[in-house]
Scaffold this motif. Structure first.
Motif, short mmCIF file in Angstrom:
data_model
loop_
_atom_site.label_atom_id
_atom_site.label_comp_id
_atom_site.label_asym_id
_atom_site.label_seq_id
_atom_site.Cartn_x
_atom_site.Cartn_y
_atom_site.Cartn_z
N GLU A 19 -5.80 -5.19 6.72
CA GLU A 19 -6.04 -5.35 8.16
C GLU A 19 -5.43 -4.22 8.98
O GLU A 19 -5.95 -3.86 10.03
CB GLU A 19 -5.50 -6.69 8.66
CG GLU A 19 -6.36 -7.87 8.30
CD GLU A 19 -7.70 -7.88 9.02
OE1 GLU A 19 -7.78 -7.48 10.20
OE2 GLU A 19 -8.68 -8.29 8.38
N LEU A 20 -4.31 -3.67 8.51
CA LEU A 20 -3.61 -2.64 9.27
C LEU A 20 -3.91 -1.23 8.78
O LEU A 20 -3.35 -0.26 9.29
CB LEU A 20 -2.10 -2.90 9.23
CG LEU A 20 -1.65 -4.22 9.85
CD1 LEU A 20 -0.18 -4.46 9.59
CD2 LEU A 20 -1.96 -4.25 11.34
N PHE A 21 -4.77 -1.13 7.76
CA PHE A 21 -5.13 0.17 7.18
C PHE A 21 -3.88 0.93 6.74
O PHE A 21 -3.72 2.12 7.02
CB PHE A 21 -5.96 1.01 8.17
CG PHE A 21 -7.20 0.30 8.62
CD1 PHE A 21 -8.30 0.21 7.79
CD2 PHE A 21 -7.25 -0.30 9.87
CE1 PHE A 21 -9.45 -0.45 8.20
CE2 PHE A 21 -8.39 -0.96 10.29
CZ PHE A 21 -9.50 -1.04 9.46
N LEU A 22 -3.00 0.21 6.05
CA LEU A 22 -1.76 0.79 5.54
C LEU A 22 -1.79 0.81 4.01
O LEU A 22 -2.41 -0.05 3.40
CB LEU A 22 -0.55 -0.04 5.97
CG LEU A 22 -0.22 -0.08 7.45
CD1 LEU A 22 0.88 -1.11 7.73
CD2 LEU A 22 0.20 1.29 7.94
N PRO A 23 -1.11 1.75 3.39
CA PRO A 23 -0.97 1.72 1.93
C PRO A 23 -0.20 0.46 1.53
O PRO A 23 0.76 0.06 2.20
CB PRO A 23 -0.17 2.97 1.60
CG PRO A 23 -0.31 3.87 2.78
CD PRO A 23 -0.49 2.96 3.96
N PHE A 24 -0.62 -0.17 0.44
CA PHE A 24 -0.01 -1.40 -0.04
C PHE A 24 1.51 -1.27 -0.17
O PHE A 24 2.26 -2.16 0.22
CB PHE A 24 -0.64 -1.79 -1.39
CG PHE A 24 -0.05 -3.02 -2.01
CD1 PHE A 24 -0.42 -4.28 -1.57
CD2 PHE A 24 0.87 -2.91 -3.04
CE1 PHE A 24 0.13 -5.42 -2.14
CE2 PHE A 24 1.42 -4.04 -3.62
CZ PHE A 24 1.05 -5.30 -3.17
N ASP A 25 1.97 -0.13 -0.70
CA ASP A 25 3.40 0.03 -0.94
C ASP A 25 4.23 0.19 0.34
O ASP A 25 5.45 0.11 0.30
CB ASP A 25 3.68 1.19 -1.90
CG ASP A 25 3.22 2.54 -1.39
OD1 ASP A 25 2.48 2.59 -0.38
OD2 ASP A 25 3.58 3.55 -2.00
N GLN A 26 3.57 0.36 1.47
CA GLN A 26 4.29 0.43 2.75
C GLN A 26 4.50 -0.96 3.35
O GLN A 26 5.25 -1.10 4.32
CB GLN A 26 3.55 1.30 3.75
CG GLN A 26 3.70 2.77 3.48
CD GLN A 26 3.09 3.61 4.59
OE1 GLN A 26 2.69 3.12 5.64
NE2 GLN A 26 3.01 4.91 4.35
N VAL A 27 3.84 -1.96 2.80
CA VAL A 27 3.99 -3.33 3.29
C VAL A 27 4.91 -4.07 2.33
O VAL A 27 4.50 -4.53 1.28
CB VAL A 27 2.62 -4.05 3.39
CG1 VAL A 27 2.80 -5.45 3.94
CG2 VAL A 27 1.66 -3.25 4.26
N THR A 28 6.19 -4.12 2.70
CA THR A 28 7.18 -4.76 1.85
C THR A 28 7.55 -6.13 2.41
O THR A 28 7.34 -6.40 3.60
CB THR A 28 8.45 -3.89 1.76
OG1 THR A 28 8.98 -3.73 3.07
CG2 THR A 28 8.13 -2.53 1.15
N ALA A 29 8.10 -6.97 1.58
CA ALA A 29 8.47 -8.32 2.01
C ALA A 29 9.51 -8.30 3.13
O ALA A 29 9.50 -9.17 3.99
CB ALA A 29 8.99 -9.12 0.82
N ASP A 30 10.38 -7.30 3.13
CA ASP A 30 11.41 -7.26 4.16
C ASP A 30 10.98 -6.53 5.43
O ASP A 30 11.75 -6.39 6.38
CB ASP A 30 12.70 -6.66 3.62
CG ASP A 30 12.54 -5.23 3.13
OD1 ASP A 30 11.40 -4.75 2.99
OD2 ASP A 30 13.57 -4.58 2.87
N ALA A 31 9.73 -6.11 5.49
CA ALA A 31 9.22 -5.41 6.67
C ALA A 31 9.13 -6.36 7.86
O ALA A 31 8.47 -7.40 7.78
CB ALA A 31 7.85 -4.80 6.40
#
Length: 89
Positions: A19-31
């Motif tokens: 949805e945010l057009f971000l790389p998967f590895d940039q979306v972390t659980a602690d974000a």
């Protein structure tokens, strides 16, 4: 982390990334949700609908207001799935 939680973790992070057009590895659980570029209330609701549709669940609207990190979303989806299955967490 058990297999179900790992699967939910990947699905939630993938939904945010897509949805945010971000790389998967940039979306972390602690974000923090507030720190995710492009995330607003409408986009968050779209992500929630994607997850509800994928897992055939309904997330409690009141609980959505307390979410502050991607990990909070993962935990809510995981808890909802476990409650539906009658499994303690």
């Amino acid at each position: 982390m058990d297999e179900t939680t790992a699967s939910v973790d990947d699905a939630v992070r993938s939904a945010f990334a897509s949805e945010l057009f971000l790389p998967f590895d940039q979306v972390t659980a602690d974000a923090p949700l507030a720190a995710l570029a492009g995330l607003d209330s409408v986009t968050l609701l779209r992500i929630i609908v994607v997850l509800e549709t994928e897992y055939w669940i309904a997330l409690d609207d009141e609980q959505l207001y307390g979410l502050t990190t991607v990990g909070d979303v993962i935990a809510l989806v995981d808890e909802t799935l476990r409650a539906r299955a009658g499994v303690g967490g």
